[in-house]
Every structure is written in structure tokens, then in C-alpha cells.
Motif scaffolding. Structure first.
Motif, PDB file in Angstrom:
ATOM      1  N   HIS A  15      -2.841 -10.482   0.044  1.00  0.00           N
ATOM      2  CA  HIS A  15      -2.056 -11.132   1.091  1.00  0.00           C
ATOM      3  C   HIS A  15      -1.860 -10.089   2.187  1.00  0.00           C
ATOM      4  O   HIS A  15      -1.021  -9.196   2.085  1.00  0.00           O
ATOM      5  N   TRP A  16      -2.635 -10.204   3.270  1.00  0.00           N
ATOM      6  CA  TRP A  16      -2.731  -9.120   4.238  1.00  0.00           C
ATOM      7  C   TRP A  16      -1.462  -8.917   5.060  1.00  0.00           C
ATOM      8  O   TRP A  16      -1.126  -7.790   5.428  1.00  0.00           O
ATOM      9  N   ILE A  17      -0.745  -9.985   5.356  1.00  0.00           N
ATOM     10  CA  ILE A  17       0.510  -9.815   6.097  1.00  0.00           C
ATOM     11  C   ILE A  17       1.518  -9.041   5.250  1.00  0.00           C
ATOM     12  O   ILE A  17       2.174  -8.102   5.717  1.00  0.00           O
ATOM     13  N   ALA A  18       1.620  -9.422   3.972  1.00  0.00           N
ATOM     14  CA  ALA A  18       2.534  -8.728   3.066  1.00  0.00           C
ATOM     15  C   ALA A  18       2.109  -7.277   2.872  1.00  0.00           C
ATOM     16  O   ALA A  18       2.943  -6.363   2.864  1.00  0.00           O
ATOM     17  N   ALA A  19       0.807  -7.061   2.727  1.00  0.00           N
ATOM     18  CA  ALA A  19       0.302  -5.700   2.522  1.00  0.00           C
ATOM     19  C   ALA A  19       0.594  -4.817   3.728  1.00  0.00           C
ATOM     20  O   ALA A  19       1.025  -3.662   3.591  1.00  0.00           O
ATOM     21  N   ALA A  20       0.375  -5.363   4.935  1.00  0.00           N
ATOM     22  CA  ALA A  20       0.601  -4.577   6.153  1.00  0.00           C
ATOM     23  C   ALA A  20       2.081  -4.243   6.321  1.00  0.00           C
ATOM     24  O   ALA A  20       2.445  -3.103   6.662  1.00  0.00           O
ATOM     25  N   ALA A  21       2.942  -5.233   6.082  1.00  0.00           N
ATOM     26  CA  ALA A  21       4.385  -5.007   6.231  1.00  0.00           C
ATOM     27  C   ALA A  21       4.865  -3.936   5.259  1.00  0.00           C
ATOM     28  O   ALA A  21       5.600  -3.013   5.629  1.00  0.00           O
ATOM     29  N   MET A  22       4.454  -4.047   4.015  1.00  0.00           N
ATOM     30  CA  MET A  22       4.903  -3.078   3.016  1.00  0.00           C
ATOM     31  C   MET A  22       4.289  -1.707   3.268  1.00  0.00           C
ATOM     32  O   MET A  22       4.935  -0.675   3.051  1.00  0.00           O
ATOM     33  N   ASN A  60      -0.018  -5.034  -3.763  1.00  0.00           N
ATOM     34  CA  ASN A  60       0.751  -3.809  -3.987  1.00  0.00           C
ATOM     35  C   ASN A  60      -0.161  -2.578  -3.949  1.00  0.00           C
ATOM     36  O   ASN A  60       0.185  -1.554  -3.342  1.00  0.00           O
ATOM     37  N   THR A  61      -1.326  -2.682  -4.567  1.00  0.00           N
ATOM     38  CA  THR A  61      -2.272  -1.562  -4.559  1.00  0.00           C
ATOM     39  C   THR A  61      -2.690  -1.207  -3.142  1.00  0.00           C
ATOM     40  O   THR A  61      -2.744  -0.031  -2.765  1.00  0.00           O
ATOM     41  N   VAL A  62      -2.973  -2.230  -2.337  1.00  0.00           N
ATOM     42  CA  VAL A  62      -3.358  -1.995  -0.942  1.00  0.00           C
ATOM     43  C   VAL A  62      -2.205  -1.354  -0.173  1.00  0.00           C
ATOM     44  O   VAL A  62      -2.383  -0.362   0.547  1.00  0.00           O
ATOM     45  N   ALA A  63      -0.998  -1.893  -0.337  1.00  0.00           N
ATOM     46  CA  ALA A  63       0.147  -1.403   0.427  1.00  0.00           C
ATOM     47  C   ALA A  63       0.519   0.024   0.050  1.00  0.00           C
ATOM     48  O   ALA A  63       0.917   0.819   0.909  1.00  0.00           O
ATOM     49  N   MET A  64       0.381   0.375  -1.229  1.00  0.00           N
ATOM     50  CA  MET A  64       0.814   1.700  -1.683  1.00  0.00           C
ATOM     51  C   MET A  64      -0.118   2.818  -1.226  1.00  0.00           C
ATOM     52  O   MET A  64       0.197   3.998  -1.409  1.00  0.00           O
ATOM     53  N   VAL A  65      -1.248   2.464  -0.617  1.00  0.00           N
ATOM     54  CA  VAL A  65      -2.053   3.493   0.051  1.00  0.00           C
ATOM     55  C   VAL A  65      -1.208   4.195   1.112  1.00  0.00           C
ATOM     56  O   VAL A  65      -1.345   5.400   1.363  1.00  0.00           O
ATOM     57  N   GLY A  66      -0.273   3.445   1.701  1.00  0.00           N
ATOM     58  CA  GLY A  66       0.591   4.005   2.731  1.00  0.00           C
ATOM     59  C   GLY A  66       1.433   5.169   2.246  1.00  0.00           C
ATOM     60  O   GLY A  66       1.730   6.095   3.011  1.00  0.00           O
ATOM     61  N   VAL A  97       9.039  -4.583   4.585  1.00  0.00           N
ATOM     62  CA  VAL A  97       9.052  -3.275   5.255  1.00  0.00           C
ATOM     63  C   VAL A  97      10.109  -2.371   4.623  1.00  0.00           C
ATOM     64  O   VAL A  97       9.853  -1.198   4.314  1.00  0.00           O
ATOM     65  N   VAL A  98      11.302  -2.923   4.424  1.00  0.00           N
ATOM     66  CA  VAL A  98      12.391  -2.145   3.817  1.00  0.00           C
ATOM     67  C   VAL A  98      12.042  -1.769   2.383  1.00  0.00           C
ATOM     68  O   VAL A  98      12.221  -0.614   1.960  1.00  0.00           O
ATOM     69  N   ALA A  99      11.519  -2.731   1.623  1.00  0.00           N
ATOM     70  CA  ALA A  99      11.123  -2.448   0.239  1.00  0.00           C
ATOM     71  C   ALA A  99      10.026  -1.397   0.198  1.00  0.00           C
ATOM     72  O   ALA A  99      10.011  -0.516  -0.672  1.00  0.00           O
ATOM     73  N   GLY A 100       9.099  -1.467   1.167  1.00  0.00           N
ATOM     74  CA  GLY A 100       8.030  -0.481   1.230  1.00  0.00           C
ATOM     75  C   GLY A 100       8.558   0.921   1.474  1.00  0.00           C
ATOM     76  O   GLY A 100       8.078   1.889   0.875  1.00  0.00           O
ATOM     77  N   PHE A 101       9.573   1.029   2.351  1.00  0.00           N
ATOM     78  CA  PHE A 101      10.155   2.350   2.621  1.00  0.00           C
ATOM     79  C   PHE A 101      10.763   2.936   1.347  1.00  0.00           C
ATOM     80  O   PHE A 101      10.494   4.098   0.999  1.00  0.00           O
ATOM     81  N   PHE A 102      11.579   2.155   0.665  1.00  0.00           N
ATOM     82  CA  PHE A 102      12.205   2.671  -0.555  1.00  0.00           C
ATOM     83  C   PHE A 102      11.175   2.909  -1.651  1.00  0.00           C
ATOM     84  O   PHE A 102      11.302   3.854  -2.434  1.00  0.00           O
ATOM     85  N   ALA A 103      10.142   2.073  -1.690  1.00  0.00           N
ATOM     86  CA  ALA A 103       9.059   2.308  -2.650  1.00  0.00           C
ATOM     87  C   ALA A 103       8.361   3.623  -2.346  1.00  0.00           C
ATOM     88  O   ALA A 103       7.983   4.366  -3.266  1.00  0.00           O
ATOM     89  N   GLY A 104       8.184   3.933  -1.051  1.00  0.00           N
ATOM     90  CA  GLY A 104       7.550   5.185  -0.668  1.00  0.00           C
ATOM     91  C   GLY A 104       8.361   6.394  -1.082  1.00  0.00           C
ATOM     92  O   GLY A 104       7.827   7.361  -1.631  1.00  0.00           O
ATOM     93  N   VAL A 105       9.664   6.351  -0.826  1.00  0.00           N
ATOM     94  CA  VAL A 105      10.538   7.464  -1.215  1.00  0.00           C
ATOM     95  C   VAL A 105      10.590   7.596  -2.728  1.00  0.00           C
ATOM     96  O   VAL A 105      10.387   8.686  -3.284  1.00  0.00           O
ATOM     97  N   VAL A 106      10.859   6.476  -3.404  1.00  0.00           N
ATOM     98  CA  VAL A 106      10.948   6.494  -4.865  1.00  0.00           C
ATOM     99  C   VAL A 106       9.609   6.900  -5.471  1.00  0.00           C
ATOM    100  O   VAL A 106       9.552   7.652  -6.445  1.00  0.00           O
TER     101      VAL A 106
END
Length: 245
Positions: A197-204, A48-54, A10-19
Motif C-alpha cells: 500500500h504505497w500511500i501508507a508506506a510513504a507516510a510511514m 511495513n518492510t518497505v516503510a522501515m527502509v526509512g 507519519v507519527v507512528a513511523g517516527f516513533f517506530a524509527g526511534v524505537v
């Protein structure tokens, strides 16, 4: 996967979103984080591709008017991005491993150089828009985004600033929207045929949505030339990491 792993994503996803919104280098944060929690390279890539839709959804929720104000051409660009994302997903699922990654550092380095030289290139082009070149190149970048994606934002920024008269502010918004479309289409394909990996994708994705939402107002405060040069330098760093890391 432990609760600590989920929180890390979740934290990595936030910084990935900003960056990702500010520089177009989301995968520099998100991909290593997925590897760190134990995913294989292929599973990390598709997850990663699935998560970065966010990122795209978060950014769009905070900048939808700017996308609509682009006019009818944005819908053509959306179609090119969707087709490119689908093509990239198919290539990833059927091509031999490593068949494309070897060229990626050179693509990112070239795009970073183009960003640094963008004012001079626009001057040499007489400030004219190049709609056909932009459309074709957008499709190619979307293919890459659906396939792997690291540095796709840098390539897209360089492409937009050279082929159109858009400001870097609007180019950043279009980058997140159109690459988000490519990621979404690829993600749908991976949902059926890829090792997501759906849990990882959802969290990120939760963190990426929040980071993407924070991106537009942040970019608006950064001086355009500083942002352009900063993204180019970061792009050179990513190219070196992909080549030698």
C-alpha cells in the motif's frame, strides 16, 4: 485512506524509527498501526518492510562515518544482509501463511536471553571474535528481516555483541544499517510482486526517516548496560505479545 490515517502513520513511523534504532523493536509500533488503518496482515507486513527502509536511511544519514569506519568487512556483511533480505522476501511470497511465525516468539525470547547473558557468554568465549558464525547468523537474521522482521533488531544486537567485540553503540548502528539493507532488497521485490500500500508506506517512511535520524545521538547518551538490559526486557515483552497477542 483518510488524511487522519496518513497523519497517524507519519507519527507512528517516527516513533517506530526511534524505537527501532534504540531497541530494534520498530515493528512493535509500525505493524499494529498499519493494521489499525485497515490493511490486511499480509499487506501490512510487506508495507511495513518497505516503510522501515526509512529507519535505516535516517540512521545512516546521521552515522555514516561509523559504518565506514568498520572497515572492509562491512561490505561483506552488506552482501550477506542483501542476500538474506532477498531470500526472506521470496519465502514470504511463496510460503504458506503462518509457516514461519510460529517460531518467531521463541527466536526473540532466545535473543533477549542472550542479550541479558552477553557479558558471561563473551567471557566464556574468551572475548574472541567469531567472524564465520557472525556471517552465517547475519544471513539468517536478514532472511527473517525480509520475511517478517518483528524483533529482528533484538536478535541482531544479541548476535553482534556475542560474536564480535563491537560496543552496543556501534552494534546499534550496524543493526540499523544492515537490517536496512535487508529491508531495502526485500522492498524492491515487494514493489514488483507484493501487495504494497504505497500511500501508507510513504507516510510511514517519512516518519521513520525522522525517527531513525534521531536515534544515534539518543543511544549515545544511554548507559550501555542499561540499554542492553532494557532491550532484552522489551524483547521478552515482544515475544510474549507475538505468542499470545
Amino acid at each position: 485512506m483518510t488524511i487522519v490515517d496518513v497523519l497517524l502513520l507519519v507519527v507512528a513511523g517516527f516513533f517506530a524509527g526511534v524505537v527501532g534504532f534504540v531497541t530494534g523493536l520498530a515493528s512493535l509500533v509500525s505493524y499494529p498501526a498499519l493494521l489499525a488503518v485497515g490493511l490486511s496482515p499480509v499487506a501490512a507486513n510487506v508495507t511495513n518492510t518497505v516503510a522501515m527502509v526509512g529507519v535505516g536511511v535516517g540512521a545512516l544519514s546521521n552515522s555514516a562515518r561509523e559504518v565506514v569506519d568498520t572497515g572492509p568487512r562491512v561490505w561483506r556483511w552488506t552482501a550477506y544482509a542483501a542476500l538474506g533480505g532477498l531470500t526472506g522476501a521470496v519465502v514470504l511470497l511463496v510460503a504458506p501463511p503462518g509457516s514461519f511465525e510460529a517460531t518467531v516468539p521463541f527466536l526473540v525470547a532466545f535473543a533477549s536471553l542472550a542479550l541479558l547473558l552477553q557479558p558471561k557468554i563473551r567471557e566464556l568465549a574468551g572475548g574472541r571474535d567469531l567472524p564465520r558464525v557472525f556471517a552465517a547468523a547475519l544471513f539468517v537474521v536478514a532472511v527473517y528481516g525480509g520475511y517478517f522482521g518483528a524483533g529482528a533488531g533484538v536478535i541482531f544486537l544479541a548476535l553482534t555483541l556475542i560474536c564480535t567485540s563491537e560496543s552496543i553503540w556501534r552494534a546499534s548502528i550496524l543493526k540499523s544499517y544492515l537490517l536496512g539493507v535487508a529491508n531495502l532488497v526485500a522492498a524492491i521485490g515487494f514493489a514488483f510482486f507484493g501487495p504494497v500500500h504505497w500511500i501508507a508506506a510513504a507516510a510511514m517512511a517519512v516518519g521513520a526517516f525522522a525517527g531513525g535520524w534521531c536515534g544515534p545521538p539518543l543511544v549515545k547518551r544511554i548507559p550501555p548496560n542499561l540499554l542492553r538490559v532494557g532491550v532484552a526486557i522489551a524483547g521478552f515483552g515482544l515475544a510474549a505479545w507475538l505468542a499470545f497477542g
